[in-house]
Design a protein around this motif. Structure first.
Motif, PDB file in Angstrom:
ATOM      1  N   UNK A  72       0.843  -1.195   0.000  1.00  0.00           N
ATOM      2  CA  UNK A  72       0.000   0.000   0.000  1.00  0.00           C
ATOM      3  C   UNK A  72       0.876   1.242   0.000  1.00  0.00           C
ATOM      4  N   UNK A  73       0.489   2.229  -0.797  1.00  0.00           N
ATOM      5  CA  UNK A  73       1.171   3.516  -0.829  1.00  0.00           C
ATOM      6  C   UNK A  73       0.167   4.560  -1.327  1.00  0.00           C
ATOM      7  N   UNK A  74       0.653   5.756  -1.605  1.00  0.00           N
ATOM      8  CA  UNK A  74      -0.232   6.782  -2.157  1.00  0.00           C
ATOM      9  C   UNK A  74       0.570   7.694  -3.081  1.00  0.00           C
ATOM     10  N   UNK A  75      -0.160   8.380  -3.945  1.00  0.00           N
ATOM     11  CA  UNK A  75       0.433   9.369  -4.851  1.00  0.00           C
ATOM     12  C   UNK A  75      -0.230  10.706  -4.558  1.00  0.00           C
ATOM     13  N   UNK A  76       0.584  11.744  -4.353  1.00  0.00           N
ATOM     14  CA  UNK A  76       0.044  13.082  -4.091  1.00  0.00           C
ATOM     15  C   UNK A  76       0.519  14.040  -5.171  1.00  0.00           C
ATOM     16  N   UNK A  77      -0.292  15.047  -5.410  1.00  0.00           N
ATOM     17  CA  UNK A  77      -0.001  16.017  -6.479  1.00  0.00           C
ATOM     18  C   UNK A  77      -0.110  17.426  -5.930  1.00  0.00           C
ATOM     19  N   UNK A  78       0.870  18.267  -6.313  1.00  0.00           N
ATOM     20  CA  UNK A  78       0.867  19.684  -5.943  1.00  0.00           C
ATOM     21  C   UNK A  78       0.836  20.507  -7.230  1.00  0.00           C
ATOM     22  N   UNK A  79      -0.241  21.217  -7.452  1.00  0.00           N
ATOM     23  CA  UNK A  79      -0.369  22.010  -8.663  1.00  0.00           C
ATOM     24  C   UNK A  79      -1.804  22.457  -8.870  1.00  0.00           C
ATOM     25  N   UNK A  80      -2.008  23.338  -9.834  1.00  0.00           N
ATOM     26  CA  UNK A  80      -3.332  23.922 -10.070  1.00  0.00           C
ATOM     27  C   UNK A  80      -4.034  23.353 -11.294  1.00  0.00           C
ATOM     28  N   UNK A  81      -3.288  22.695 -12.187  1.00  0.00           N
ATOM     29  CA  UNK A  81      -3.891  22.179 -13.415  1.00  0.00           C
ATOM     30  C   UNK A  81      -4.070  20.673 -13.324  1.00  0.00           C
ATOM     31  N   UNK A  82      -4.975  20.143 -14.137  1.00  0.00           N
ATOM     32  CA  UNK A  82      -5.208  18.697 -14.168  1.00  0.00           C
ATOM     33  C   UNK A  82      -4.058  18.009 -14.888  1.00  0.00           C
ATOM     34  N   UNK A  83      -3.667  16.849 -14.370  1.00  0.00           N
ATOM     35  CA  UNK A  83      -2.559  16.103 -14.986  1.00  0.00           C
ATOM     36  C   UNK A  83      -2.940  14.632 -15.083  1.00  0.00           C
ATOM     37  N   UNK A  84      -2.209  13.918 -15.926  1.00  0.00           N
ATOM     38  CA  UNK A  84      -2.372  12.482 -16.073  1.00  0.00           C
ATOM     39  C   UNK A  84      -0.993  11.847 -15.974  1.00  0.00           C
ATOM     40  N   UNK A  85      -0.889  10.783 -15.199  1.00  0.00           N
ATOM     41  CA  UNK A  85       0.397  10.116 -15.008  1.00  0.00           C
ATOM     42  C   UNK A  85       0.176   8.620 -14.899  1.00  0.00           C
ATOM     43  N   UNK A  86       1.225   7.869 -15.173  1.00  0.00           N
ATOM     44  CA  UNK A  86       1.147   6.408 -15.105  1.00  0.00           C
ATOM     45  C   UNK A  86       1.983   5.903 -13.934  1.00  0.00           C
ATOM     46  N   UNK A  87       1.372   5.044 -13.118  1.00  0.00           N
ATOM     47  CA  UNK A  87       2.071   4.468 -11.974  1.00  0.00           C
ATOM     48  C   UNK A  87       2.393   3.011 -12.259  1.00  0.00           C
ATOM     49  N   UNK A  88       3.595   2.587 -11.872  1.00  0.00           N
ATOM     50  CA  UNK A  88       3.998   1.196 -12.061  1.00  0.00           C
ATOM     51  C   UNK A  88       4.625   0.664 -10.785  1.00  0.00           C
ATOM     52  N   UNK A  89       4.408  -0.615 -10.539  1.00  0.00           N
ATOM     53  CA  UNK A  89       5.030  -1.313  -9.411  1.00  0.00           C
ATOM     54  C   UNK A  89       5.907  -2.416  -9.989  1.00  0.00           C
ATOM     55  N   UNK A  90       7.189  -2.386  -9.612  1.00  0.00           N
ATOM     56  CA  UNK A  90       8.137  -3.384 -10.114  1.00  0.00           C
ATOM     57  C   UNK A  90       8.672  -4.219  -8.961  1.00  0.00           C
ATOM     58  N   UNK A  91       8.839  -5.500  -9.233  1.00  0.00           N
ATOM     59  CA  UNK A  91       9.504  -6.392  -8.289  1.00  0.00           C
ATOM     60  C   UNK A  91      10.690  -7.016  -9.005  1.00  0.00           C
ATOM     61  N   UNK A  92      11.891  -6.663  -8.511  1.00  0.00           N
ATOM     62  CA  UNK A  92      13.130  -7.098  -9.170  1.00  0.00           C
ATOM     63  C   UNK A  92      13.122  -6.751 -10.661  1.00  0.00           C
ATOM     64  N   UNK A  93      12.774  -5.468 -10.940  1.00  0.00           N
ATOM     65  CA  UNK A  93      12.775  -4.894 -12.296  1.00  0.00           C
ATOM     66  C   UNK A  93      11.693  -5.478 -13.212  1.00  0.00           C
ATOM     67  N   UNK A  94      10.788  -6.255 -12.665  1.00  0.00           N
ATOM     68  CA  UNK A  94       9.690  -6.793 -13.460  1.00  0.00           C
ATOM     69  C   UNK A  94       8.394  -6.121 -13.032  1.00  0.00           C
ATOM     70  N   UNK A  95       7.663  -5.541 -13.997  1.00  0.00           N
ATOM     71  CA  UNK A  95       6.419  -4.832 -13.688  1.00  0.00           C
ATOM     72  C   UNK A  95       5.348  -5.830 -13.265  1.00  0.00           C
ATOM     73  N   UNK A  96       4.777  -5.604 -12.077  1.00  0.00           N
ATOM     74  CA  UNK A  96       3.725  -6.496 -11.574  1.00  0.00           C
ATOM     75  C   UNK A  96       2.384  -5.773 -11.465  1.00  0.00           C
ATOM     76  N   UNK A  97       2.394  -4.437 -11.681  1.00  0.00           N
ATOM     77  CA  UNK A  97       1.134  -3.693 -11.568  1.00  0.00           C
ATOM     78  C   UNK A  97       1.308  -2.325 -12.225  1.00  0.00           C
ATOM     79  N   UNK A  98       0.295  -1.874 -12.945  1.00  0.00           N
ATOM     80  CA  UNK A  98       0.280  -0.530 -13.523  1.00  0.00           C
ATOM     81  C   UNK A  98      -1.101   0.087 -13.315  1.00  0.00           C
ATOM     82  N   UNK A  99      -1.141   1.429 -13.293  1.00  0.00           N
ATOM     83  CA  UNK A  99      -2.417   2.137 -13.141  1.00  0.00           C
ATOM     84  C   UNK A  99      -2.254   3.545 -13.692  1.00  0.00           C
TER      85      UNK A  99
END
Length: 675
Positions: free
Chosen positions: A207-234
Motif C-alpha cells: 500500500x502507498x499513495x500518490x500526491x499532487x501539488x499544482x493547479x492544473x489537471x494532470x495524467x500520469x502512469x504508476x507502475x510497481x516493479x519487483x526485481x525490475x519486473x512490472x507487476x502492476x500498472x495504473x
C-alpha cells in the motif's frame, strides 16, 4: 555581625593587649620605644591569631556583566546542500559583526536528527528534527535570556510539528529561510507499506499513495516493479481538488529470496524535483513450510483428521507415507508422526533416532507395544490389557505452552489397550487419563525431551471423533485444529544454543540506521566482553569488501553500517582466536527523505517565529538581522550583583599581617640582643 561575635572580638583584643603589655611594658623597668614597638607587634600577631579562632564572617558583594545568549542553530541535513554557501556566509557575517559580539555571547549548534556542537558542517544528515533541537536548547539555556537564530529550509522529516513549539518567556526565536520558497508543480510517491517477510506461493499486501501539488489537471502512469519486473500498472488523473490517490494491491510471492520493490510514477512536463517520483523497499520471500510425515501401514479416519488439523496452517505440509518409505524421501522431513507403529516401523524409527529428529507417536488397538518397548524411545508401556474407553483430562499446569483454551466438553472417549506407561526421561503431561469416571494418574498425551529432540506420545486412537465433536460444539474445527497445531509447532521448534549469536534485519530503510548486533559467550556460556568481534561486509554488486570492528556496548557488540550506500550485502561476523562465525545477507533500500521536498516550508517557519516573538528573514537580509539584534533595547548586557558571606580565614592579607608581625618582632629582638 552577631553581638556574640563582636564580644569575642573585643575579648580577643583585651587578651592580646594584656599579653603584650605584660611581656614588654609591665615587667620592664626601663621602657624604650623599642619595647613599645615590640609590644605593638606582639599585640597584632596574637590578636590576629585570636581573630582567626573567632572566625567572624563578612558580607562581600561582587558585580558581573552578563550578556544575553545568541544561539545560531544551523540545519546540517542533505536538503541544505544546494544552499550551503548561503548558510555558511550568513553565519560568518553574524559571528564577525562587532555590534553583535559586543552585546551577545555567541554559541553555535548544528542539527539533523539530533542536536550537536557546530564545529563543521557536512550536510550529510538524512533526517531533520527541528522540534527536538529547539527543545534541547530550551533545556540548555533555561532561565537565561537567549535569542535563537534558526537557519533551515523548514522541511522536517521526523519528530513533532515544530511550528507549535513554544520557548520560555525571556527567549526569542528568529528564523532564516534557506532555499526556494516558490511552489512548483510536483507529483510524488508516498511511503510504501508492506511486510518485511512473505511466504512462498502466497500474496503479500502493498500500500502507498500518490500526491499532487499544482493547479492544473494532470495524467500520469504508476507502475510497481519487483526485481525490475512490472507487476502492476495504473493510470492516474489528478488535479488541484483530487490531488491524492491511494494505491493498494496484493503481490504474488512466487520465488524465494529478497525482492526489491519499486513504486514509480511518470515525470510531469517541466517537473523540477523527480527524486520523489519513486519509492523503493524490499521484502524477503521465505519458504518456511514445515514438512511432516504421517507414517502408517493401516487405513484409519485418524489419518485424515490429523492431516486436516495440521494443514489448517498453510505453512505446514503433511505427507502420508508407508513404513517402508526410502530414507532419501525422509531426509527433508521436519516431524515424524508414527501412527500405531509395529515391527514394520523398525527402519523408520532407527532413521528417526539416528537423525535425532522430533516425533509424535500415536498408539492404538493395532500397536505392537513389545516392539515400542524394545526400541528404547524413553518410555515403556505395559501390554496385555483389554480394549477400554479412555477420556482426556486437561492438565492446566502444563508448562511448555498455553493449552488453557482447549475445550474437552462432551468429547467422546478414545479407544486404547495400553497399560500404565513408565518414562525414563523427563516428561510433561498435556492430557491425563480418566477411565470409568476415575482419574488413574496416567498420561494420555505427554511430551518428552532428550538430546535436543522432542517427542510426544498419545495412548489412544479415534482422534477423528474429537474433531467431529469440536464441529458439533462450535460449528468449526478450530478448537481441535489449534490444539494439534500448537503441539506440532512445539515439536518442530528448535532451540539453538550457540556461543555466537547475531541479530540483524534482512531489509534496512535507506533513511534509517543499519545496525548489526552480536553476542559472544565463552565455553561456560558467560558473556565475554573481552572478545574481539569483527564483521566483514561485502557489496554483492561491486564485490567491495569492508572490515569493521564491532564495538562493545551494554552486554552486546554492535556495528553501525549507516554509512553504507544502498544495495545488497553479505556479511560474516567472526571472533578473533575462535573458529566460530555467523553469516547472512541484508539489503539497504535506496531512499533519502530529504530529497522529497520541492521547496522550503516558509509557512511553518513563519508560524514558529510568530509564536516566539521573532521575525522571519532570508539570507540576503543579513543587515536587517544585525539591525534588529543591535538596536533592540531588550538585548543589552545586565549587571548582576552577588552577595557572598566570607569567613575571615579567607582573607590572605590577615594571614600575611600575622606572619609579618611575628617575623618583625623576632628580627628586632635578635637585632637588639633581647632574649
Amino acid at each position: 555581625m552577631e553581638i556574640k561575635t563582636v564580644l569575642y572580638i573585643i575579648l580577643a583584643a583585651i587578651v592580646a593587649l594584656g599579653i603584650a603589655v605584660f611581656q614588654y611594658i609591665y615587667k620592664q623597668k626601663a621602657k624604650s620605644n623599642i619595647h613599645l614597638l615590640l609590644a605593638f607587634l606582639r599585640f597584632v600577631g596574637i590578636f590576629g591569631l585570636l581573630l582567626l579562632l573567632v572566625n567572624p564572617k563578612f558580607l562581600r558583594k561582587s558585580y558581573t556583566l552578563e550578556k544575553p545568549n545568541l544561539v545560531i542553530l544551523a540545519d546540517n541535513s542533505t536538503s541544505i546542500t544546494e544552499n550551503a554557501s548561503d548558510l555558511e556566509l550568513f553565519v560568518s557575517e553574524l559571528k564577525n559583526a562587532e555590534q553583535v559580539t559586543d552585546i551577545f555571547d555567541i554559541a553555535s549548534y548544528k542539527f539533523g536528527a539530533t542536536l550537536d556542537v557546530f564545529d563543521s558542517l557536512s550536510f550529510a544528515d538524512k533526517n531533520t528534527n527541528i522540534n527536538k533541537s529547539l527543545t534541547s536548547l530550551k533545556e540548555i539555556y533555561a532561565r537565561e535570556q537567549t535569542i535563537i537564530i534558526l537557519l533551515s529550509d523548514g522541511n522536517q522529516t521526523i519528530g513533532e510539528d515544530y511550528s507549535y513549539f513554544k520557548t520560555d518567556q525571556n527567549n526569542t526565536i528568529y528564523a532564516v529561510v534557506l532555499g526556494d520558497t516558490t511552489k512548483y508543480k510536483d507529483i510524488s510517491v508516498g511511503p510504501i507499506l508492506t511486510n518485511k517477510y512473505a511466504f512462498l506461493k502466497n500474496k503479500f499486501p502493498l500500500e502507498t499513495y500518490v500526491s499532487y501539488q499544482g493547479n492544473t489537471a494532470i495524467s500520469a502512469n504508476l507502475s510497481v516493479k519487483m526485481n525490475d519486473k512490472i507487476v502492476y500498472t495504473q493510470n492516474l488523473n489528478l488535479d488541484s481538488e483530487s490531488n491524492f490517490k491511494t494505491i493498494a494491491l496484493d503481490v504474488d510471492a512466487n520465488t524465494v529470496g529478497i525482492k526489491n520493490l519499486v513504486v514509480e510514477v511518470t515525470k510531469l512536463p517541466n517537473e523540477r524535483n523527480v527524486q520523489n517520483n519513486k519509492r523503493s523497499t524490499s521484502i524477503e520471500v521465505i519458504d518456511e513450510k514445515t514438512k511432516i510425515a504421517l507414517i502408517s501401514d493401516i487405513l484409519h479416519p485418524d489419518l485424515g483428521a490429523l492431516k486436516k488439523a495440521i494443514e489448517s496452517n498453510k505453512q505446514r505440509e503433511v505427507q502420508i507415507l508407508k513404513s517402508n518409505t526410502a530414507n532419501s524421501i525422509l531426509d527433508d522431513i521436519d516431524l515424524f508422526v508414527l501412527y500405531q507403529p509395529t515391527s514394520q516401523f523398525k527402519k523408520t524409527i532407527d532413521f528417526v533416532k539416528n537423525k535425532n529428529a522430533n516425533s509424535f507417536i500415536v498408539t492404538g488397538l493395532q500397536t505392537d507395544y513389545s516392539f515400542l518397548n524394545d526400541a528404547d524411545l524413553g518410555f515403556e508401556i505395559e501390554n496385555g490389557y483389554p480394549e477400554q474407553e479412555v477420556f482426556g483430562v486437561l492438565n492446566n499446569g502444563f508448562p511448555k505452552y498455553d493449552i488453557s483454551k482447549f475445550d474437552l466438553t462432551d468429547f467422546p472417549p478414545l479407544a486404547s489397550d495400553a497399560g500404565p506407561v513408565t518414562f525414563n526421561v523427563t516428561q510433561e503431561t498435556l492430557l491425563g487419563t480418566r477411565i470409568k469416571g476415575l482419574d488413574i494418574q496416567q498420561p494420555l498425551l505427554a511430551v518428552t525431551e532428550k538430546n535436543n529432540s522432542k517427542q510426544a506420545i498419545l495412548l489412544g486412537e479415534n482422534l477423528w471423533k474429537w474433531r467431529m465433536q469440536t464441529f458439533r460444539n462450535t460449528n468449526d474445527f478450530n478448537n481441535f485444529d489449534e490444539f494439534i497445531g500448537k503441539l506440532v509447532r512445539y515439536l518442530t521448534s528448535a532451540k539453538s544454543k550457540s556461543r555466537l549469536n547475531v541479530d540483524y534485519q534482512k531489509v534496512y530503510d535507506g533513511n534509517g540506521n543499519a545496525v548489526i548486533t552480536a553476542t559472544y559467550f565463552d565455553e561456560a556460556f558467560l558473556f565475554d566482553q573481552n572478545a574481539k568481534v569483527s564483521i566483514r561486509i561485502t557489496n554483492t554488486s561491486t564485490d567491495q569488501v569492508k572490515n569493521i570492528p564491532m564495538v562493545l556496548k551494554n552486554g552486546y557488540f554492535e556495528a553501525d553500517l549507516s554509512n553504507l550506500i544502498a544495495g545488497s550485502y553479505a556479511f560474516v561476523v567472526s571472533v578473533k582466536n575462535d573458529s566460530k562465525s555467523e553469516s547472512g545477507n541484508f539489503v539497504i533500500s535506496e531512499f533519502d527523505m530529504e530529497n522529497q521536498f520541492v521547496s522550503s516550508d516558509n509557512e511553518k517557519m513563519e508560524k514558529l517565529v510568530q509564536n516566539n516573538g521573532g521575525k522571519l528573514f532570508y539570507p540576503s537580509q543579513i543587515n536587517e538581522v544585525l539591525k534588529v539584534l543591535s538596536e533592540n533595547n531588550a538585548y543589552v548586557p545586565t549587571e548582576k550583583s552577588t552577595e557572598n558571606i566570607v569567613s575571615l580565614i579567607d582573607f590572605k592579607l590577615l594571614l600575611g599581617l600575622i606572619i609579618l608581625a611575628f617575623a618583625a618582632e623576632w628580627f628586632i629582638r635578635k637585632y637588639n640582643g633581647l632574649i
